[in-house]
Design an enzyme around this catalytic site. Structure first.
Site, PDB file in Angstrom:
ATOM      1  N   ASP A  12       1.049  -1.027   0.069  1.00 16.10           N
ATOM      2  CA  ASP A  12      -0.401   0.132  -0.195  1.00 16.10           C
ATOM      3  C   ASP A  12       0.912   1.325  -0.690  1.00 16.10           C
ATOM      4  O   ASP A  12       2.193   1.099  -0.352  1.00 16.10           O
ATOM      5  CB  ASP A  12      -0.890  -0.082   1.696  1.00 16.10           C
ATOM      6  CG  ASP A  12      -1.750   1.861   1.222  1.00 16.10           C
ATOM      7  OD1 ASP A  12      -2.406   1.276   0.580  1.00 16.10           O
ATOM      8  OD2 ASP A  12      -1.803   1.850   2.346  1.00 16.10           O
ATOM      9  N   SER A  13       0.439   2.512  -0.108  1.00 19.37           N
ATOM     10  CA  SER A  13       1.326   3.340  -0.421  1.00 19.37           C
ATOM     11  C   SER A  13       2.030   4.041   0.982  1.00 19.37           C
ATOM     12  O   SER A  13       2.710   4.164   1.528  1.00 19.37           O
ATOM     13  CB  SER A  13       0.282   5.035  -0.344  1.00 19.37           C
ATOM     14  OG  SER A  13      -0.849   5.196   0.288  1.00 19.37           O
ATOM     15  N   TYR A  44      -0.822   8.702  -2.543  1.00 16.38           N
ATOM     16  CA  TYR A  44      -0.682   8.072  -3.741  1.00 16.38           C
ATOM     17  C   TYR A  44      -2.549   9.235  -4.128  1.00 16.38           C
ATOM     18  O   TYR A  44      -1.284   8.945  -6.041  1.00 16.38           O
ATOM     19  CB  TYR A  44      -0.785   6.647  -3.985  1.00 16.38           C
ATOM     20  CG  TYR A  44       0.187   5.960  -3.699  1.00 16.38           C
ATOM     21  CD1 TYR A  44       1.748   6.243  -3.530  1.00 16.38           C
ATOM     22  CD2 TYR A  44      -0.723   4.906  -3.666  1.00 16.38           C
ATOM     23  CE1 TYR A  44       2.292   5.408  -3.657  1.00 16.38           C
ATOM     24  CE2 TYR A  44       0.631   3.312  -4.208  1.00 16.38           C
ATOM     25  CZ  TYR A  44       2.555   4.662  -3.768  1.00 16.38           C
ATOM     26  OH  TYR A  44       2.949   3.092  -3.808  1.00 16.38           O
ATOM     27  N   GLY A  45      -3.291   9.244  -3.307  1.00 13.12           N
ATOM     28  CA  GLY A  45      -4.162   9.491  -4.234  1.00 13.12           C
ATOM     29  C   GLY A  45      -4.256  10.375  -5.149  1.00 13.12           C
ATOM     30  O   GLY A  45      -5.102  10.855  -6.476  1.00 13.12           O
ATOM     31  N   ASN A  77      -6.309   1.297  -3.301  1.00 11.14           N
ATOM     32  CA  ASN A  77      -7.266   1.225  -3.952  1.00 11.14           C
ATOM     33  C   ASN A  77      -6.289   1.783  -5.228  1.00 11.14           C
ATOM     34  O   ASN A  77      -6.816   1.670  -6.673  1.00 11.14           O
ATOM     35  CB  ASN A  77      -8.892   1.241  -3.952  1.00 11.14           C
ATOM     36  CG  ASN A  77      -9.584   1.260  -3.037  1.00 11.14           C
ATOM     37  OD1 ASN A  77     -10.369   0.399  -3.620  1.00 11.14           O
ATOM     38  ND2 ASN A  77      -9.138   0.952  -1.720  1.00 11.14           N
ATOM     39  N   THR A 188      -8.053   1.742   1.632  1.00 10.75           N
ATOM     40  CA  THR A 188      -7.741   0.575   2.493  1.00 10.75           C
ATOM     41  C   THR A 188      -7.178   1.297   3.408  1.00 10.75           C
ATOM     42  O   THR A 188      -7.489   1.030   4.804  1.00 10.75           O
ATOM     43  CB  THR A 188      -7.222  -0.147   2.154  1.00 10.75           C
ATOM     44  OG1 THR A 188      -5.590   1.090   1.436  1.00 10.75           O
ATOM     45  CG2 THR A 188      -6.911  -1.202   1.139  1.00 10.75           C
ATOM     46  N   HIS A 189      -7.078   3.016   3.330  1.00  7.90           N
ATOM     47  CA  HIS A 189      -6.937   3.870   4.698  1.00  7.90           C
ATOM     48  C   HIS A 189      -8.275   3.654   5.557  1.00  7.90           C
ATOM     49  O   HIS A 189      -8.435   4.322   6.317  1.00  7.90           O
ATOM     50  CB  HIS A 189      -6.478   5.028   4.544  1.00  7.90           C
ATOM     51  CG  HIS A 189      -4.897   4.808   4.209  1.00  7.90           C
ATOM     52  ND1 HIS A 189      -4.009   4.624   2.832  1.00  7.90           N
ATOM     53  CD2 HIS A 189      -3.836   5.271   4.945  1.00  7.90           C
ATOM     54  CE1 HIS A 189      -3.382   4.424   3.161  1.00  7.90           C
ATOM     55  NE2 HIS A 189      -2.372   5.372   4.434  1.00  7.90           N
TER      56      HIS A 189
HETATM   57  N1  DGL Z   1      -4.732   3.329   0.890  1.00 11.42           N
HETATM   58  C1  DGL Z   1      -4.568   3.468  -0.636  1.00 11.42           C
HETATM   59  C2  DGL Z   1      -6.315   3.732  -0.886  1.00 11.42           C
HETATM   60  O1  DGL Z   1      -6.221   2.345  -1.021  1.00 11.42           O
HETATM   61  C3  DGL Z   1      -3.987   5.536  -0.788  1.00 11.42           C
HETATM   62  C4  DGL Z   1      -4.030   6.462  -0.489  1.00 11.42           C
HETATM   63  C5  DGL Z   1      -3.441   6.908  -0.831  1.00 11.42           C
HETATM   64  O2  DGL Z   1      -1.985   7.434  -0.306  1.00 11.42           O
HETATM   65  O3  DGL Z   1      -3.359   8.519  -0.926  1.00 11.42           O
HETATM   66  O4  DGL Z   1      -6.468   4.339  -2.527  1.00 11.42           O
END
Ligand code: DGL
Length: 269
Positions: A12-13, A44-45, A77, A188-189
């Site tokens: 994950d990020s 990552y978003g 995601n 997932t956060h």
């Molecule tokens: N947990 C991530 C997701 O499910 C990451 C979010 C992020 O880093 O912005 O999209």
């Protein structure tokens, strides 16, 4: 060592994928697990899907090519929206994302057919959920809402402050107006914000997380491909971060539990 004895890899990020790690450890306690949190480059978003896909491939090279995992879970995601198909093309192991399992759980949870999904700007902008919902159930009425800012609160360890509450009220207003009866946490956060999200949506709305459904999918794929390890417990969990190790251990232990007793740092070659 046979292929089935190799670890499951996941990434994950940052900390969000730990919601999926928790479900996997509970469902498959005999498996070894390697979790990589790319905390040096989260979130990552807001990034372009192309950049996130580059990160995902670099991480998969670490987990599959160097550490020899038998299966890869994209527990993010945004990364799944950006790179699931190209990861499947490039790597010779099963690659499982969180989007389809989440949508399956959403379809099961809704009675009225009016549902919402929340995710990062990248995930919602990619249209991945809109496509997956249309494929799974044509008659669902979907409200898809980007929620910039939520991930940053989680990564700071701030889950139910006044500020996150105010932000949630503003971002979730269209889902309330649409009178949805199920809300899919398409990042997932977000399960770590469940109390706040539940307060805002009210008790009649079911919050759906993809973590359990993804763990079931991992087990199903491993059973189908002969990858289940032949023992009932004693699996290990290894945690790797690209960022600050102390922070990862401290917040990670709060979020996942005692299995996260230490983390190691990876630096790219
Ligand atoms: N947990 C991530 C997701 O499910 C990451 C979010 C992020 O880093 O912005 O999209």
């Amino acid at each position: 060592m046979g292929v089935a004895d190799r670890p499951i890899g996941m990434f994950d990020s940052g900390f969000g994928g730990l919601t999926v790690a928790r479900a996997l450890i509970d469902l498959l306690p005999g498996e070894d697990l390697i979790y990589l949190g790319d905390t040096a480059r989260y979130p990552y978003g807001p990034r372009s899907l192309q950049e996130v896909a580059g990160f995902a491939h670099q991480i998969a090279e670490e987990l599959v090519d160097r550490r020899g995992v038998k299966l890869l879970v994209v527990a993010c995601n945004t990364a799944a929206a950006a790179a699931l198909e190209s990861l499947r093309d490039r790597f010779p192991v099963p690659v499982i994302g969180v989007i389809d399992p989440g949508v399956r759980a959403l379809v099961q949870a809704s009675e009225s057919g009016r549902v919402a999904v929340i995710g990062t700007v990248g995930t919602i902008g990619s249209g991945a959920y809109q496509r997956a919902v249309a494929e799974a159930a044509e008659d669902l009425d979907l409200v898809a809402l980007p929620c910039p800012g939520f991930v940053e609160f989680v990564e700071r360890g701030e889950f139910d402050s006044e500020q996150v509450h105010v932000l949630a009220q503003r971002l979730l207003a269209p889902a309330l107006e649409a009178k949805v009866d199920a809300l899919l946490l398409g990042c997932t956060h977000y399960p770590y914000l469940a109390r706040t999200l539940g307060d805002v949506m009210g008790r009649d709305v079911v919050l759906v997380s993809s973590a359990d459904e993804t763990a079931f999918e991992v087990r199903r794929v491993m059973l189908d491909s002969g990858l289940v390890r032949d023992r009932s417990g004693g699996g290990s969990a290894t945690f790797v971060t690209t960022g600050d190790v102390n922070w990862f251990e401290e917040l990670g232990r709060r979020l996942l539990g005692p299995e996260l007793d230490r983390a190691e740092q990876v630096r790219w070659p």
